[in-house]
Design a protein around this motif. Structure first.
Motif, mmCIF file in Angstrom:
data_model
loop_
_atom_site.group_PDB
_atom_site.id
_atom_site.type_symbol
_atom_site.label_atom_id
_atom_site.label_comp_id
_atom_site.label_asym_id
_atom_site.label_seq_id
_atom_site.Cartn_x
_atom_site.Cartn_y
_atom_site.Cartn_z
ATOM 1 N N PRO A 10 38.021 37.619 45.446
ATOM 2 C CA PRO A 10 37.099 36.506 45.207
ATOM 3 C C PRO A 10 35.733 36.804 45.818
ATOM 4 C CG PRO A 10 38.558 35.987 47.028
ATOM 5 C CD PRO A 10 39.018 37.309 46.482
ATOM 6 N N ALA A 11 34.756 36.011 45.461
ATOM 7 C CA ALA A 11 33.410 36.171 46.008
ATOM 8 C C ALA A 11 33.420 35.904 47.510
ATOM 9 C CB ALA A 11 32.440 35.220 45.316
ATOM 10 N N LEU A 13 31.832 34.832 51.156
ATOM 11 C CA LEU A 13 30.863 33.849 51.624
ATOM 12 C C LEU A 13 29.551 34.548 51.957
ATOM 13 C CD1 LEU A 13 33.156 31.731 53.977
ATOM 14 C CD2 LEU A 13 32.425 31.170 51.660
ATOM 15 N N THR A 14 28.453 33.856 51.765
ATOM 16 C CA THR A 14 27.129 34.430 51.958
ATOM 17 C C THR A 14 26.451 33.818 53.179
ATOM 18 O OG1 THR A 14 25.969 32.761 50.638
ATOM 19 C CG2 THR A 14 26.938 34.644 49.446
ATOM 20 N N ASP A 17 25.908 30.209 52.732
ATOM 21 C CA ASP A 17 27.068 29.355 52.977
ATOM 22 C C ASP A 17 27.169 28.993 54.456
ATOM 23 O OD1 ASP A 17 28.116 29.295 50.304
ATOM 24 O OD2 ASP A 17 28.794 31.352 50.588
ATOM 25 N N LYS A 184 38.295 21.743 53.265
ATOM 26 C CA LYS A 184 37.845 23.020 52.706
ATOM 27 C C LYS A 184 37.063 22.794 51.417
ATOM 28 C CE LYS A 184 40.721 24.672 55.839
ATOM 29 N NZ LYS A 184 41.257 23.812 56.911
ATOM 30 N N ASP A 185 35.963 23.547 51.265
ATOM 31 C CA ASP A 185 35.208 23.485 50.019
ATOM 32 C C ASP A 185 35.772 24.499 49.021
ATOM 33 O OD1 ASP A 185 34.125 26.035 50.612
ATOM 34 O OD2 ASP A 185 32.364 25.156 51.574
ATOM 35 N N GLU A 186 35.206 24.533 47.834
ATOM 36 C CA GLU A 186 35.768 25.379 46.776
ATOM 37 C C GLU A 186 35.674 26.867 47.107
ATOM 38 O OE1 GLU A 186 37.640 24.910 44.101
ATOM 39 O OE2 GLU A 186 37.771 22.859 44.820
ATOM 40 N N ARG A 187 34.638 27.277 47.808
ATOM 41 C CA ARG A 187 34.519 28.696 48.163
ATOM 42 C C ARG A 187 35.587 29.081 49.190
ATOM 43 N NH1 ARG A 187 29.888 31.065 46.241
ATOM 44 N NH2 ARG A 187 29.825 32.652 47.853
ATOM 45 N N GLU A 188 35.856 28.187 50.120
ATOM 46 C CA GLU A 188 36.944 28.434 51.067
ATOM 47 C C GLU A 188 38.296 28.459 50.358
ATOM 48 O OE1 GLU A 188 36.440 26.608 55.299
ATOM 49 O OE2 GLU A 188 35.581 25.180 53.871
ATOM 50 N N ALA A 190 38.956 29.308 47.366
ATOM 51 C CA ALA A 190 39.120 30.564 46.624
ATOM 52 C C ALA A 190 39.635 31.659 47.542
ATOM 53 C CB ALA A 190 37.781 30.965 45.993
ATOM 54 N N LEU A 191 39.122 31.716 48.771
ATOM 55 C CA LEU A 191 39.599 32.708 49.729
ATOM 56 C C LEU A 191 41.042 32.415 50.145
ATOM 57 C CD1 LEU A 191 36.400 32.985 51.960
ATOM 58 C CD2 LEU A 191 37.172 34.611 50.220
#
Length: 447
Positions: A10-11, A13-14, A17, A184-188, A190-191
């Motif tokens: 998955p992408a 975190l940046t 973020d 948790k948000d969607e980026r979390e 995904a991880l």
């Protein structure tokens, strides 16, 4: 040689973020407050050798910083920059031994901090940054951070006659930060899905590899090879592989015993990916076939677990889910004759605790037993979308003379990772078989 498939990652975190997390936290503070959070340090393993570095979860959540010996100051409203990092200096000789350091300049240009200083500047700079801040928020569970906060306040107090204004109070950052981490948000997510899928594949691999004559550590090797193969550098916790009666030890980690024909093996293991934890438990027959007594006990746990997973919806509570599991397990034990009496009376007397010692759920995230309060105003808190939890009932039958011989020394636990959604739940670990028929079919395929 069969080479395992590599899952698409998955992408990551940046810097944006992590910056957004810091901003969200600061919006909850008075303008004259400050936050101090310290990174993990290196821990010595033996002479000239350290344990593999793993960043402090709170520090990672706010910074994404991958190095030890760092400190974060958050200063709401500061014109020169609200997020200030102190870090290791660039050092070509040290980097030749242990790898490239990002450095203070990189902390600003690459990692998104407003300002950065090297650690050798900390003594001269940090106290001045806190001058005039009324309250300093620090994690009270971190003794090193508390000691540093006290030292900085004393330094400013000694300069009061020259106009310094030390913080008047320390506040515990944990309630604010840990409540933020709980959802948790969607980026979390995904991880966490990726960590759970890696963990699931590892459990499937262990089921396929299992056979009498191996040792517990052989299955541990299969699991942890899959973790590494998929880019998860470490287990999220020490893997548990307990054959036979060892499955009745809740945190059994020796993993050295032989796997005996006719016994079950319990595996509780999860991958850590991008510092997020997977946490899955499956119990299966070493030889691929459940005996009838094993199957009877297993079905009790499975039905309780499936009902508990189905109960994970917004507004439910972990206490309510656990009470339902206790009822289902107790009724099953009565049905098998392992307990005698009325179900409700046995629950009131806690007779079930001889066979079921732990809670059904815990939060899951950057820590395998993740942060966040389980109660609000003294009452069990309702589940909200974005919370991630485990569901893990079990039965652990003592190897005792008053237990029917066919059930003695059998330990069973079934655990999945579940995220609360707006209209119910999502099981992150659903790809690992858990019905008797599906486990036996998979193991026949592996054999």
């Amino acid at each position: 040689m069969n080479v395992p498939e590599i899952l698409p990652a998955p992408a990551a975190l940046t810097a944006d973020d992590f910056s957004a997390r810091r901003q969200r936290l600061m919006t909850q503070l008075p303008r004259d407050a400050a936050i101090l959070v310290l990174s993990s340090g290196l821990a010595q393993r033996n002479r000239d050798s350290e344990f593999t570095f793993r960043q402090n979860s709170d520090f990672h959540y706010l910074t994404g910083w991958p190095e030890p010996e760092a400190a974060l100051l958050l200063l709401p409203g500061r014109a020169e920059g609200e997020s200030v990092l102190f870090c290791q200096e660039k050092d070509p000789l040290a980097e030749a031994w242990t790898g490239i350091r990002i450095g203070a300049e990189g902390a600003v240009t690459q990692a998104g901090f407003d300002q950065a200083f090297t650690n050798d500047q900390r003594e001269d700079v940090m106290a001045g940054l806190l001058d005039g801040r009324g309250r300093l928020f620090v994690l009270f569970e971190d003794d090193e951070a508390l000691a540093l906060a006290q030292s900085l306040r004393e330094e400013l107090a000694a300069a009061v006659r020259r106009g310094a204004r030390p913080p008047v109070a320390f506040e515990d950052l944990s309630p604010l930060l840990h409540e933020q981490r709980l959802i948790k948000d969607e980026r979390e997510l995904a991880l966490m899905r990726h960590a759970a899928e890696i963990s699931a594949r590892a459990h499937i691999r262990a089921m396929r590899a299992s056979r009498p004559g191996l040792h517990e550590y052989h299955l541990q090797a299969e699991i942890e090879h899959e973790f590494q193969w998929q880019g998860a550098p470490a287990p999220a916790y020490t893997s548990i592989v307990g054959g036979g009666v060892n499955a009745c030890v809740l945190h059994y980690i020796e993993n050295r015993a032989p796997l005996i024909d006719g016994e079950l093996v319990l595996i509780d293991a999860g991958a850590e990916y991008a510092l997020y934890a997977g946490d899955i438990t499956r119990t299966f027959p070493i030889n691929g076939r459940f005996s009838e007594p094993q199957k009877r006990l297993y079905e009790i746990v499975l039905k309780a677990q499936e009902r508990a997973v189905a109960a994970v919806v917004p507004g439910a509570t972990l206490v309510g889910i656990h009470q339902q599991v206790v009822h289902d397990l107790t009724a099953g034990l009565v049905e098998l004759g392992l307990l005698q009496g009325e179900v409700e009376a046995l629950i009131a007397d806690e007779a079930y605790r001889r066979f079921y010692l732990h809670s059904t759920s815990h939060w899951l995230g950057l820590d395998v037993h993740d942060v966040g309060s389980y109660r609000e105003n003294g009452e069990p808190r309702p589940l909200l979308p974005g919370m991630v939890l485990t569901v893990e009932p079990g039965l652990y039958v003592p190897d005792a003379s008053d237990i029917p011989a066919e059930y003695r020394g059998i330990g069973i636990r079934i655990e999945d990772d579940v995220v609360v959604t707006a209209d119910g739940h999502e099981v992150l670990s659903a790809t690992v078989p858990k019905s008797v028929e599906a486990i036996e079919a998979l193991m026949r395929e592996g054999a």
